[in-house]
Design a protein around this motif. Structure first.
Motif, short mmCIF file in Angstrom:
data_model
loop_
_atom_site.label_atom_id
_atom_site.label_comp_id
_atom_site.label_asym_id
_atom_site.label_seq_id
_atom_site.Cartn_x
_atom_site.Cartn_y
_atom_site.Cartn_z
N UNK A 246 55.28 38.68 36.43
CA UNK A 246 54.93 37.32 36.87
C UNK A 246 55.35 36.64 37.90
N UNK A 247 56.72 37.27 38.30
CA UNK A 247 57.08 36.46 39.66
C UNK A 247 56.39 37.18 40.80
N UNK A 248 55.35 38.01 40.85
CA UNK A 248 54.63 38.57 41.71
C UNK A 248 53.35 37.88 41.93
N UNK A 249 52.89 36.84 40.99
CA UNK A 249 51.90 36.27 41.09
C UNK A 249 51.49 35.61 42.56
N UNK A 250 50.39 35.97 42.94
CA UNK A 250 50.10 35.46 44.46
C UNK A 250 50.07 34.07 44.52
N UNK B 145 27.69 55.02 41.67
CA UNK B 145 28.49 53.88 42.31
C UNK B 145 30.04 54.21 42.06
N UNK B 146 30.96 54.25 43.14
CA UNK B 146 32.23 54.35 43.15
C UNK B 146 32.83 52.94 43.36
N UNK B 147 33.95 52.60 42.48
CA UNK B 147 34.75 51.34 42.37
C UNK B 147 36.12 51.71 43.12
N UNK B 148 36.49 50.92 43.72
CA UNK B 148 37.86 51.15 44.18
C UNK B 148 38.64 49.82 43.85
N UNK B 149 39.63 50.09 43.00
CA UNK B 149 40.63 49.29 42.56
C UNK B 149 42.15 49.18 42.90
N UNK B 150 42.74 48.10 43.41
CA UNK B 150 44.02 48.07 43.79
C UNK B 150 44.82 47.60 42.62
N UNK B 151 46.07 47.98 42.80
CA UNK B 151 47.10 47.46 41.67
C UNK B 151 47.70 46.08 42.20
N UNK B 152 47.62 45.06 41.09
CA UNK B 152 47.96 43.93 41.52
C UNK B 152 48.88 43.52 40.46
N UNK B 153 50.37 43.73 40.82
CA UNK B 153 51.47 43.44 39.75
C UNK B 153 51.46 42.10 39.42
N UNK B 154 51.25 41.17 40.09
CA UNK B 154 51.41 39.86 39.67
C UNK B 154 50.25 39.38 38.69
N UNK C 242 43.93 40.33 50.47
CA UNK C 242 45.14 39.38 50.86
C UNK C 242 45.85 39.37 49.61
N UNK C 243 45.30 39.03 48.28
CA UNK C 243 45.83 39.02 46.95
C UNK C 243 46.79 40.41 47.03
N UNK C 244 46.29 41.36 47.18
CA UNK C 244 46.77 42.76 46.74
C UNK C 244 47.96 42.93 47.85
N UNK C 245 47.74 42.57 49.13
CA UNK C 245 48.93 42.65 50.00
C UNK C 245 50.21 41.75 49.73
N UNK C 246 49.85 40.52 49.29
CA UNK C 246 50.97 39.54 48.91
C UNK C 246 51.64 39.91 47.52
N UNK C 247 50.89 40.49 46.57
CA UNK C 247 51.59 40.73 45.22
C UNK C 247 52.33 41.90 45.37
N UNK D 5 68.66 38.36 46.61
CA UNK D 5 69.27 38.73 45.44
C UNK D 5 69.33 37.95 44.19
N UNK D 6 68.92 36.52 44.57
CA UNK D 6 68.98 35.70 43.39
C UNK D 6 67.42 35.76 42.79
N UNK D 7 66.49 36.37 43.22
CA UNK D 7 65.21 36.73 42.85
C UNK D 7 64.10 35.62 43.24
N UNK D 8 64.53 35.02 44.44
CA UNK D 8 63.52 34.06 45.08
C UNK D 8 62.78 34.66 46.03
N UNK D 9 61.47 34.53 46.27
CA UNK D 9 60.78 35.00 47.33
C UNK D 9 60.90 34.36 48.48
N UNK D 10 61.42 35.25 49.40
CA UNK D 10 61.71 34.98 50.83
C UNK D 10 60.89 35.37 51.92
#
Length: 451
Positions: free
Chosen positions: A161-165, A339-348, A412-417, A424-429
């Motif tokens: 959930x920390x990687x939610x875009x 049809x081919x679909x391309x799907x990206x992994x979105x960890x958030x 953009x969503x996939x690149x950000x997540x 080190x504190x787990x804060x996105x920087x």
């Protein structure tokens, strides 16, 4: 990746420009009604079991149309011969009798023409409701499994959930969903700072969102009120790109013709709900780079694989985990043969999300838009061995294909997540972005690092 991407874009652009210089033969300024293959539709009844009333009614109406057409042809031939007899007859009484018969025959021809026109209209309306005929007539044993994974690139990060875009975007000042909601409601957005630059870059590098959670039949199209003829906001650049080729006959040696279009796509997304409506995954307006091709009727499978290679090169260069799916028939739209679909992994989001697709529509669109090509006559080896090519119709319906090179918000969503960087504190920087994009970056950034 940047080199291969530039080469790919250059190859497609040069092909488009060369093709544009080739002469085409326009048909008429008004697009005729679609020309469907009713014989193939009727024959598919015995090859593919469908609910009673689906194809059967088309076959029945097609039989009526053929019978009326045959009767009309005979009556018209009779009228022609009767006219010849009237002209050469000298006897006044016989001529009057023939004129009376001709008047009766004229009324019969008029009645048959009216009935035939009504039957043809009914037949067309019934047939237009069907999906691609080539898909319908495939034997059940040849149907693909529910999902066939052709390729998977890079190992996915663990879902978090920390990687939610949306949260990353707020922390880094990339998105403003709240202000957009005040102005235009949900599923609209502002891209700020580095996110705005990413949109511009990704646009230089179609797609049809699939909502698996919604069974709503609601329209996904924005209609323009009181427009005559009825107009809509385009949901994909595929539509205007296909229109460029409508109602034309192309010389065979100009095919395949390939074009790339950058457009704004508008989707009502009626019926969507749940987490997909948050953030950038499912929005009402987005930028999309679309690939489109017109080719000979025996070349579409090769072009489809070329599309897939182009898309794979792009996503490999972006350094995001993605996979390619060979979609089953129940997931295909009405026009798609495959049809081919391309799907990206979105960890958030904790799941895979569609970022692209490519479809082979065979002649489905071409029959509706009258996109045809003129075959080049093949030389015959001898009089006793007629050419198979020459025995075919001189003019054939082309095949069309479409695919998405880049659907910007989801990229953009996939690149950000996938690229979010934490301390080190787990804060996105910051964000880690692929070197592929670096040459196109237009401004300094304190949060972006390149890999």
């Amino acid at each position: 990746m940047s080199t291969s991407l530039r080469w790919t874009a250059s190859k497609w652009r040069s092909r488009c420009l060369c093709s544009a210089l080739q002469p085409v033969v326009p048909d008429t300024a008004i697009l005729p009604k679609p020309r469907l293959d009713y014989n193939a539709i009727s024959e598919s009844i015995v090859k593919y079991p469908l609910p009673v009333g689906a194809l059967q009614s088309i076959a029945r109406t097609y039989a009526e149309q053929k019978e009326l057409s045959s009767q009309l042809s005979m009556k018209r031939h009779l009228r022609s011969t009767m006219g010849d007899r009237i002209r050469i007859t000298k006897d006044s009484a016989e001529k009057q009798s023939l004129l009376g018969d001709a008047k009766t025959l004229k009324a019969e021809i008029t009645r048959l023409e009216v009935n035939l026109a009504a039957t043809e209209e009914t037949l067309l309306n019934l047939a237009l409701q069907l999906r691609t005929i080539h898909t319908l007539i495939l034997p059940l044993a040849q149907r693909m499994p529910p999902l066939s994974y052709l390729l998977m690139v890079l190992s996915p990060k663990p879902a978090s959930a920390e990687r939610d875009h949306t949260e990353i975007g707020r922390a880094l000042g990339l998105f403003d969903f709240e202000s957009a909601a005040v102005i235009t409601g949900s599923s609209w957005y502002y891209l700020l700072g580095e996110a705005a630059l990413l949109e511009d870059i990704a646009s230089r590098c179609g797609f049809q969102p699939r909502d698996q959670q919604s069974g709503s039949p609601a329209s996904q199209t924005y209609f323009i009120a009181d427009s005559h003829p009825e107009l809509v906001l385009s949901g994909t650049a595929e539509i205007p790109l296909a229109g460029m080729f409508a109602n034309k006959i192309f010389p065979e040696n100009t095919l395949p013709m390939k074009v790339v279009g950058l457009g704004r796509a508008f989707r009502a997304e009626a019926g969507s709900r749940g987490t997909d409506t948050r953030g950038l995954y499912r929005v009402h307006q987005f930028t999309k780079v679309e690939l489109f091709a017109v080719c000979e009727d025996d070349d579409s499978e090769r072009i489809m694989e070329e599309f897939r290679r182009v898309q794979t090169e792009i996503f490999e260069g972006l350094g995001i985990p993605f996979r390619v799916l060979d979609m089953p028939t129940e997931e295909l739209g009405a026009s798609a043969f495959r049809k081919y679909d391309m799907e990206a992994w979105m960890p958030g989001r904790g799941r895979w999300g569609e970022i692209s697709s490519t479809s082979n529509c065979t002649d489905y669109q071409a029959r509706r838009l009258h996109i045809r090509y003129r075959r080049t006559a093949a030389p015959q080896s001898s009089a006793s061995e007629p050419s198979t090519h020459a025995s075919q119709s001189a003019t054939a319906f082309a095949h069309t294909l479409n695919g998405t090179a880049a659907a910007i918000p989801r990229l953009i969503l996939a690149l950000v997540e996938n690229g979010a960087r934490f301390n080190e504190e787990g804060k996105v920087v910051g964000l880690d972005l692929p070197n592929t994009l670096k040459p196109y970056w237009l401004a300094p950034s304190n949060i972006v690092q390149w890999f």
